[in-house]
Scaffold this active site. Structure first.
Site, PDB file in Angstrom:
ATOM      1  N   ASN A  46      -8.087   6.682  -7.891  1.00 13.95           N
ATOM      2  CA  ASN A  46      -7.525   5.517  -7.679  1.00 13.95           C
ATOM      3  C   ASN A  46      -8.034   4.160  -6.219  1.00 13.95           C
ATOM      4  O   ASN A  46      -7.916   5.703  -5.384  1.00 13.95           O
ATOM      5  CB  ASN A  46      -6.228   5.982  -7.192  1.00 13.95           C
ATOM      6  CG  ASN A  46      -5.169   5.157  -7.036  1.00 13.95           C
ATOM      7  OD1 ASN A  46      -4.784   3.806  -8.293  1.00 13.95           O
ATOM      8  ND2 ASN A  46      -4.979   4.591  -6.115  1.00 13.95           N
ATOM      9  N   GLU A  47      -8.079   3.839  -6.536  1.00 17.41           N
ATOM     10  CA  GLU A  47      -8.775   2.625  -5.339  1.00 17.41           C
ATOM     11  C   GLU A  47      -9.446   3.295  -3.935  1.00 17.41           C
ATOM     12  O   GLU A  47      -9.562   3.242  -3.005  1.00 17.41           O
ATOM     13  CB  GLU A  47      -7.401   1.957  -4.762  1.00 17.41           C
ATOM     14  CG  GLU A  47      -6.249   1.407  -5.133  1.00 17.41           C
ATOM     15  CD  GLU A  47      -5.411   0.580  -5.073  1.00 17.41           C
ATOM     16  OE1 GLU A  47      -5.036   0.832  -3.263  1.00 17.41           O
ATOM     17  OE2 GLU A  47      -4.772  -0.333  -4.632  1.00 17.41           O
TER      18      GLU A  47
ATOM     19  N   HIS B 244      -5.433  10.488  -6.617  1.00 17.47           N
ATOM     20  CA  HIS B 244      -5.541   9.437  -5.643  1.00 17.47           C
ATOM     21  C   HIS B 244      -4.421   9.145  -4.390  1.00 17.47           C
ATOM     22  O   HIS B 244      -3.481  10.121  -4.087  1.00 17.47           O
ATOM     23  CB  HIS B 244      -3.959   9.085  -6.748  1.00 17.47           C
ATOM     24  CG  HIS B 244      -2.743   8.471  -6.423  1.00 17.47           C
ATOM     25  ND1 HIS B 244      -2.616   6.780  -7.683  1.00 17.47           N
ATOM     26  CD2 HIS B 244      -3.180   7.248  -5.802  1.00 17.47           C
ATOM     27  CE1 HIS B 244      -1.945   5.770  -7.204  1.00 17.47           C
ATOM     28  NE2 HIS B 244      -2.445   6.839  -5.855  1.00 17.47           N
TER      29      HIS B 244
HETATM   30  C1  BGC Z   1      -1.648   2.576  -4.197  1.00 17.18           C
HETATM   31  C2  BGC Z   1      -0.200   3.194  -4.387  1.00 17.18           C
HETATM   32  C3  BGC Z   1       0.617   2.307  -3.388  1.00 17.18           C
HETATM   33  C4  BGC Z   1       0.116   1.005  -3.771  1.00 17.18           C
HETATM   34  C5  BGC Z   1       1.050  -0.095  -2.921  1.00 17.18           C
HETATM   35  C6  BGC Z   1      -1.981   0.647  -3.632  1.00 17.18           C
HETATM   36  O1  BGC Z   1      -2.339   1.583  -2.918  1.00 17.18           O
HETATM   37  O2  BGC Z   1      -2.361   2.954  -5.240  1.00 17.18           O
HETATM   38  O3  BGC Z   1      -0.706   4.510  -4.387  1.00 17.18           O
HETATM   39  O4  BGC Z   1       1.577   3.156  -3.362  1.00 17.18           O
HETATM   40  O5  BGC Z   1      -1.189   0.063  -3.785  1.00 17.18           O
HETATM   41  O6  BGC Z   1       1.179  -0.163  -1.866  1.00 17.18           O
END
Ligand code: BGC
Length: 410
Positions: A161-162, A117
């Site tokens: 993640n993302e 992440h």
């Molecule tokens: C991420 C988080 C982040 C959230 C709000 C997502 O981009 O996975 O880590 O805190 O959005 O910005």
């Protein structure tokens, strides 16, 4: 008009967190180094420090989530702790995360593990990060070493993640190191080398997991921004959506599931992304308050990979007024309900975030269902937590506002 939304059978119902944002003292990670480098824009110069001290207080976090009624918890393991130096793995840290998995199960929370992440060990970053030649190899080795954590009692793994935000961050960082101003790096810049490496790293991790733990359902989670074209921006919007979303979503075709993460929408004109329109309601991140983002994201992902089941792995809002969080989430869930009714295969919903946490440079944007005192670390669930959590047990939720779908999304 309030409406009741019945959760489908076996639907995952949880909240999400990420190690760096809640654990605290993640001193061996690249982001810790980055926080201290002075390279972040001025409004993002707060240090993560102890964060929510969840490294020590994870039991409290899980107790609360279970008491609130949730049945699922998505959290990440920290590569920088597990492999503090190249090839040197910490059995103690692996045991720590194994205890967390067992602790979740004991409390009736099914764990979804995120393997990456945003943060990597400093050494990985220093040797070139995702653009180094052996990045994919090294990530695969880490996943293999971490296997004892998920060998039993874990049904879902999110590899990365993302990845699209990681590729974007790589492009921004390169530009900043080359002397550009952070805020002026084009919003359509996604690093190509990082994109390729991340997709290959995902495939490598999927391979490792299928070989070692074939019972686990594996996927990855993509940030879906919802690009709305205005004033002739159709081509540009499609171009950005392709680099920012499509390549990462299509890479999940054939996975067990794809994670949708949705918060807002962005407008795109012929020259690129536009600021949030004047007068629009904004959240603490400066994003537009836009509950239909979730329904739109689900539909665009389902169009791209119709065979792949969807799990909403993040959706939420940075707000100090908790009633706004409930209204936003109601609207978002109404969009999800309508997508389910339209026949889209959605298997679960995880709210972002369980806790008010470290938002990558600042503690100001509060996304949490549970407030955390910054000095004592005392946790206090907000009314939104009780409202959302209860549905985990009753399997139904009262929605206070409905979704308004917009037609103009790419
Ligand atoms: C991420 C988080 C982040 C959230 C709000 C997502 O981009 O996975 O880590 O805190 O959005 O910005």
């Amino acid at each position: 008009m309030p409406t009741s939304f019945q959760l489908p059978e076996a639907f995952l119902w949880g909240a999400s967190t990420a190690a760096h944002q809640i654990e605290g003292m993640n001193v061996n990670s690249d982001f810790w180094a980055f926080e201290h480098s002075g390279l972040l824009p001025e409004r993002f110069r707060e240090m993560s420090g102890d964060a929510c001290d969840s490294y020590h207080r994870w039991r409290e976090d899980m107790d609360l989530l279970a008491e609130l009624g949730f049945t699922d918890y998505r959290f990440s393991i920290e590569w920088a702790r597990i492999e503090p130096a190249p090839g040197e793995f910490s059995n103690a840290e692996i045991a720590h995360y194994r205890r967390m998995v067992a602790g979740a199960i004991e409390r009736g929370l099914r764990p979804m593990l995120t393997l990456h992440h945003f943060t990597v060990p400093r050494w990985f970053d220093e040797q070139g990060g995702w653009e180094s030649e052996d990045a994919v190899e090294l990530f695969g080795r880490f996943v293999e070493a971490a296997a004892p954590i998920f060998a039993s009692n874990v049904d879902h793994i999110c590899t990365i993640n993302e990845p699209n935000m990681v590729a974007r961050f790589a492009a921004i960082r390169k530009a900043v190191l080359a002397g550009n101003v952070w805020e002026e790096v084009g919003t359509d810049k996604y690093d190509e080398a990082a994109t390729v490496a991340l997709i290959n790293a995902h495939r490598r991790a999927v391979g490792v997991i299928r070989r070692l733990t074939p019972h686990i359902k594996v996927g990855w989670s993509v940030a879906i921004a919802n690009h709305h074209a205005v004033d002739g921006g159709e081509l540009k919007a499609a171009e950005i959506a392709s680099a920012a979303r499509d390549v990462f979503v299509l890479a999940a075709d054939g996975d067990d599931w794809i994670g949708v993460q949705a918060y807002t929408r962005v407008f795109v004109g012929p020259d690129g992304q536009l600021p949030v329109p004047e007068g629009a309601q904004k959240t603490l991140t400066g994003w537009e308050y836009y509950p239909p983002a979730l329904g739109e994201s689900i539909r665009s992902v389902a169009r791209l990979v119709p065979r792949t089941p969807i799990i909403v792995t993040e959706n939420g809002i940075a707000e100090s007024d908790d009633a706004v969080r409930v209204a936003y989430t109601s609207g978002a869930l109404a969009g999800m309900r309508d997508a389910l009714a339209a026949g889209i295969d959605i298997r679960g919903y995880y709210h972002w975030s369980a806790l008010d946490n470290y938002e990558w440079g600042s503690f100001v944007p509060t996304f949490g269902l549970i407030a955390v005192d910054r000095k004592t670390f005392v946790r206090t669930p907000k009314p939104s937590a009780a409202w959302l959590g209860a549905a985990g047990q009753s399997r139904a939720i009262e929605l206070i506002s409905d979704d308004l779908m917009s037609e103009s999304v790419v």
